[in-house]
Motif scaffolding. Structure first.
Motif, PDB file in Angstrom:
ATOM      1  N   MET A 234       0.790  -1.231   0.000  1.00 39.56           N
ATOM      2  CA  MET A 234       0.000   0.000   0.000  1.00 39.56           C
ATOM      3  C   MET A 234       0.819   1.276   0.000  1.00 39.56           C
ATOM      4  O   MET A 234       0.258   2.366   0.045  1.00 39.56           O
ATOM      5  N   GLY A 235       2.149   1.137  -0.033  1.00 44.71           N
ATOM      6  CA  GLY A 235       2.998   2.316  -0.002  1.00 44.71           C
ATOM      7  C   GLY A 235       3.469   2.615   1.409  1.00 44.71           C
ATOM      8  O   GLY A 235       2.753   2.326   2.377  1.00 44.71           O
ATOM      9  N   PRO A 236       4.670   3.189   1.551  1.00 45.21           N
ATOM     10  CA  PRO A 236       5.243   3.391   2.892  1.00 45.21           C
ATOM     11  C   PRO A 236       4.464   4.351   3.773  1.00 45.21           C
ATOM     12  O   PRO A 236       4.367   4.137   4.980  1.00 45.21           O
ATOM     13  N   VAL A 237       3.917   5.422   3.210  1.00 43.62           N
ATOM     14  CA  VAL A 237       3.207   6.399   4.031  1.00 43.62           C
ATOM     15  C   VAL A 237       1.949   5.780   4.640  1.00 43.62           C
ATOM     16  O   VAL A 237       1.708   5.858   5.848  1.00 43.62           O
ATOM     17  N   ALA A 238       1.132   5.134   3.789  1.00 48.58           N
ATOM     18  CA  ALA A 238      -0.089   4.494   4.284  1.00 48.58           C
ATOM     19  C   ALA A 238       0.247   3.369   5.259  1.00 48.58           C
ATOM     20  O   ALA A 238      -0.463   3.162   6.246  1.00 48.58           O
ATOM     21  N   ALA A 239       1.341   2.626   4.987  1.00 51.57           N
ATOM     22  CA  ALA A 239       1.739   1.539   5.879  1.00 51.57           C
ATOM     23  C   ALA A 239       2.157   2.080   7.249  1.00 51.57           C
ATOM     24  O   ALA A 239       1.823   1.491   8.282  1.00 51.57           O
ATOM     25  N   ARG A 240       2.875   3.190   7.258  1.00 50.28           N
ATOM     26  CA  ARG A 240       3.265   3.789   8.537  1.00 50.28           C
ATOM     27  C   ARG A 240       2.036   4.219   9.330  1.00 50.28           C
ATOM     28  O   ARG A 240       1.965   4.011  10.548  1.00 50.28           O
ATOM     29  N   GLN A 241       1.072   4.811   8.636  1.00 51.83           N
ATOM     30  CA  GLN A 241      -0.144   5.241   9.308  1.00 51.83           C
ATOM     31  C   GLN A 241      -0.908   4.059   9.890  1.00 51.83           C
ATOM     32  O   GLN A 241      -1.424   4.126  11.010  1.00 51.83           O
ATOM     33  N   LEU A 242      -0.984   2.971   9.110  1.00 46.10           N
ATOM     34  CA  LEU A 242      -1.718   1.793   9.589  1.00 46.10           C
ATOM     35  C   LEU A 242      -1.021   1.192  10.802  1.00 46.10           C
ATOM     36  O   LEU A 242      -1.668   0.902  11.817  1.00 46.10           O
ATOM     37  N   MET A 243       0.310   1.008  10.718  1.00 41.93           N
ATOM     38  CA  MET A 243       1.035   0.388  11.828  1.00 41.93           C
ATOM     39  C   MET A 243       0.974   1.261  13.075  1.00 41.93           C
ATOM     40  O   MET A 243       0.790   0.754  14.182  1.00 41.93           O
ATOM     41  N   ALA A 244       1.132   2.570  12.910  1.00 40.55           N
ATOM     42  CA  ALA A 244       1.080   3.460  14.069  1.00 40.55           C
ATOM     43  C   ALA A 244      -0.292   3.407  14.735  1.00 40.55           C
ATOM     44  O   ALA A 244      -0.400   3.539  15.957  1.00 40.55           O
ATOM     45  N   GLY A 245      -1.335   3.211  13.930  1.00 44.52           N
ATOM     46  CA  GLY A 245      -2.679   3.149  14.480  1.00 44.52           C
ATOM     47  C   GLY A 245      -2.979   1.867  15.235  1.00 44.52           C
ATOM     48  O   GLY A 245      -3.908   1.822  16.050  1.00 44.52           O
ATOM     49  N   LEU A 246      -2.209   0.803  14.955  1.00 46.26           N
ATOM     50  CA  LEU A 246      -2.473  -0.471  15.614  1.00 46.26           C
ATOM     51  C   LEU A 246      -2.370  -0.366  17.131  1.00 46.26           C
ATOM     52  O   LEU A 246      -3.103  -1.036  17.865  1.00 46.26           O
ATOM     53  N   TRP A 247      -1.460   0.480  17.603  1.00 42.00           N
ATOM     54  CA  TRP A 247      -1.165   0.502  19.045  1.00 42.00           C
ATOM     55  C   TRP A 247      -2.192   1.293  19.850  1.00 42.00           C
ATOM     56  O   TRP A 247      -2.155   1.270  21.075  1.00 42.00           O
ATOM     57  N   THR A 248      -3.107   1.978  19.167  1.00 39.29           N
ATOM     58  CA  THR A 248      -4.123   2.750  19.881  1.00 39.29           C
ATOM     59  C   THR A 248      -5.534   2.226  19.631  1.00 39.29           C
ATOM     60  O   THR A 248      -6.501   2.811  20.110  1.00 39.29           O
ATOM     61  N   ARG A 249      -5.655   1.134  18.858  1.00 43.65           N
ATOM     62  CA  ARG A 249      -6.968   0.590  18.529  1.00 43.65           C
ATOM     63  C   ARG A 249      -7.213  -0.722  19.258  1.00 43.65           C
ATOM     64  O   ARG A 249      -6.290  -1.357  19.761  1.00 43.65           O
ATOM     65  N   THR A 250      -8.471  -1.124  19.261  1.00 39.77           N
ATOM     66  CA  THR A 250      -8.791  -2.450  19.781  1.00 39.77           C
ATOM     67  C   THR A 250      -8.310  -3.486  18.769  1.00 39.77           C
ATOM     68  O   THR A 250      -8.014  -3.163  17.609  1.00 39.77           O
ATOM     69  N   VAL A 251      -8.228  -4.724  19.200  1.00 43.36           N
ATOM     70  CA  VAL A 251      -7.800  -5.787  18.290  1.00 43.36           C
ATOM     71  C   VAL A 251      -8.755  -5.890  17.110  1.00 43.36           C
ATOM     72  O   VAL A 251      -8.338  -6.074  15.966  1.00 43.36           O
ATOM     73  N   GLU A 252     -10.062  -5.752  17.378  1.00 43.92           N
ATOM     74  CA  GLU A 252     -11.046  -5.836  16.302  1.00 43.92           C
ATOM     75  C   GLU A 252     -10.850  -4.713  15.288  1.00 43.92           C
ATOM     76  O   GLU A 252     -10.908  -4.927  14.073  1.00 43.92           O
ATOM     77  N   GLU A 253     -10.592  -3.500  15.767  1.00 49.28           N
ATOM     78  CA  GLU A 253     -10.358  -2.370  14.867  1.00 49.28           C
ATOM     79  C   GLU A 253      -9.081  -2.552  14.068  1.00 49.28           C
ATOM     80  O   GLU A 253      -9.029  -2.237  12.875  1.00 49.28           O
ATOM     81  N   ALA A 254      -8.050  -3.071  14.730  1.00 54.12           N
ATOM     82  CA  ALA A 254      -6.781  -3.295  14.041  1.00 54.12           C
ATOM     83  C   ALA A 254      -6.938  -4.343  12.948  1.00 54.12           C
ATOM     84  O   ALA A 254      -6.441  -4.172  11.824  1.00 54.12           O
ATOM     85  N   ALA A 255      -7.636  -5.429  13.252  1.00 53.89           N
ATOM     86  CA  ALA A 255      -7.865  -6.475  12.252  1.00 53.89           C
ATOM     87  C   ALA A 255      -8.681  -5.943  11.087  1.00 53.89           C
ATOM     88  O   ALA A 255      -8.421  -6.272   9.920  1.00 53.89           O
ATOM     89  N   ALA A 256      -9.665  -5.089  11.380  1.00 52.99           N
ATOM     90  CA  ALA A 256     -10.498  -4.518  10.326  1.00 52.99           C
ATOM     91  C   ALA A 256      -9.679  -3.614   9.407  1.00 52.99           C
ATOM     92  O   ALA A 256      -9.900  -3.601   8.192  1.00 52.99           O
ATOM     93  N   SER A 257      -8.735  -2.865   9.976  1.00 50.56           N
ATOM     94  CA  SER A 257      -7.917  -1.974   9.151  1.00 50.56           C
ATOM     95  C   SER A 257      -7.030  -2.767   8.207  1.00 50.56           C
ATOM     96  O   SER A 257      -6.792  -2.355   7.065  1.00 50.56           O
ATOM     97  N   VAL A 258      -6.541  -3.915   8.657  1.00 55.37           N
ATOM     98  CA  VAL A 258      -5.743  -4.776   7.782  1.00 55.37           C
ATOM     99  C   VAL A 258      -6.633  -5.399   6.710  1.00 55.37           C
ATOM    100  O   VAL A 258      -6.256  -5.465   5.531  1.00 55.37           O
ATOM    101  N   GLY A 259      -7.819  -5.832   7.104  1.00 53.24           N
ATOM    102  CA  GLY A 259      -8.748  -6.402   6.132  1.00 53.24           C
ATOM    103  C   GLY A 259      -9.122  -5.415   5.053  1.00 53.24           C
ATOM    104  O   GLY A 259      -9.340  -5.789   3.897  1.00 53.24           O
ATOM    105  N   ALA A 260      -9.183  -4.136   5.409  1.00 49.66           N
ATOM    106  CA  ALA A 260      -9.536  -3.110   4.427  1.00 49.66           C
ATOM    107  C   ALA A 260      -8.499  -3.013   3.313  1.00 49.66           C
ATOM    108  O   ALA A 260      -8.834  -2.659   2.180  1.00 49.66           O
ATOM    109  N   VAL A 261      -7.251  -3.341   3.629  1.00 47.06           N
ATOM    110  CA  VAL A 261      -6.208  -3.317   2.594  1.00 47.06           C
ATOM    111  C   VAL A 261      -6.481  -4.413   1.565  1.00 47.06           C
ATOM    112  O   VAL A 261      -6.339  -4.194   0.354  1.00 47.06           O
ATOM    113  N   HIS A 262      -6.856  -5.590   2.031  1.00 48.46           N
ATOM    114  CA  HIS A 262      -7.208  -6.677   1.110  1.00 48.46           C
ATOM    115  C   HIS A 262      -8.381  -6.260   0.220  1.00 48.46           C
ATOM    116  O   HIS A 262      -8.363  -6.490  -0.998  1.00 48.46           O
TER     117      HIS A 262
END
Length: 252
Positions: free
Chosen positions: A63-91
């Motif tokens: 997805m590109g480095p900028v979007a990937a950085r944003q997604l990874m940084a967001g993982l640490w402040t979200r619930t597990v369900e939200e984090a999994a959903a954000s990864v699923g959205a990339v697919h």
């Protein structure tokens, strides 16, 4: 975290494939959780930091480095369900891009099979600007903009200035929509659409077909990168889940 299980910055760099400075920079950007600091100020990392960096590498390819950085940084402040959903959205996004290119290919094939003389097209074989916009999932104003840019033109305008689009114009509009959705700028799209005008005399469709095939190849490579990141992402989310269930900062 026990001292014997702690990883130095150089260890994380070696295991993740990044340089020591890159590891520090990515930690600063929030791609990985902040390392524990020892009494002497040195960073002490854990295996989850390595997995997070490997996951980031795959996501950056997908997805590109900028979007990937944003997604990874967001993982640490979200619930597990939200984090999994954000990864699923990339697919989902990659699948949508692939579908758009496939539709563009189908439109190209349809255009190639169309007769050169569209003067006999009946009204039932045309679409209004409202119908075409709805079919493409764009605004009518977008079609008017494409018309002003010379990308798509109605095949006739009624006395009430209502636009009617025939099969060739509809096919061209589908290609424009797919190329724009895939990130092509207006000048590049105009060049591609221009080549369609030379379809039968100068091999125009071959160039368009090659561009679309190359786009599919890039989407496939990005999908593979995402799949490779999957194992590491799952491990990161598992660690994150365990941290939520246990001590607040156990993920470190």
């Amino acid at each position: 975290m026990a001292v014997e299980s702690a990883l130095r910055t150089v260890d994380v760099a070696r295991e993740s494939g990044y340089s020591v400075q890159q590891v520090r920079d990515l930690e600063r950007l929030g791609v990985v959780p902040a390392a524990v600091r020892s009494a002497n100020g040195y960073r002490a990392y854990a295996p989850v930091h390595v997995r997070a960096l490997r996951a980031y590498r795959g996501l950056a390819g997908a997805m590109g480095p900028v979007a990937a950085r944003q997604l990874m940084a967001g993982l640490w402040t979200r619930t597990v369900e939200e984090a999994a959903a954000s990864v699923g959205a990339v697919h989902v996004s990659l699948a949508r891009e692939r579908d758009e290119v496939l539709r563009a290919q189908q439109a190209l094939w349809a255009i190639e099979s169309e007769p050169t003389d569209h003067g006999t097209v009946e009204g039932a074989d045309t679409m209004t600007i409202t119908e075409l916009a709805a079919a493409l999932g764009v605004r009518a104003s977008t079609l008017r903009f494409w018309e002003r840019e010379g990308l798509v033109a109605p095949e006739r305008v009624t006395s009430q200035r209502a636009r009617r689009y025939g099969p060739a114009a509809i096919g061209a509009a589908r290609i424009v929509a797919a190329l724009r959705g895939s990130g092509y700028g207006i000048p590049a799209v105009r060049d591609i659409i221009g080549s369609l005008g030379a379809m039968r005399e100068h091999g125009g469709p071959e160039r368009v077909r090659r561009i679309l095939e190359e786009r599919l190849d890039r989407i496939a490579a990005r999908s593979v990168a995402l799949l490779r990141a999957g194992t590491d992402l799952a491990a990161v989310l598992d660690s994150f889940s365990a941290a939520k269930a246990g001590p607040r900062r156990a993920v470190r």
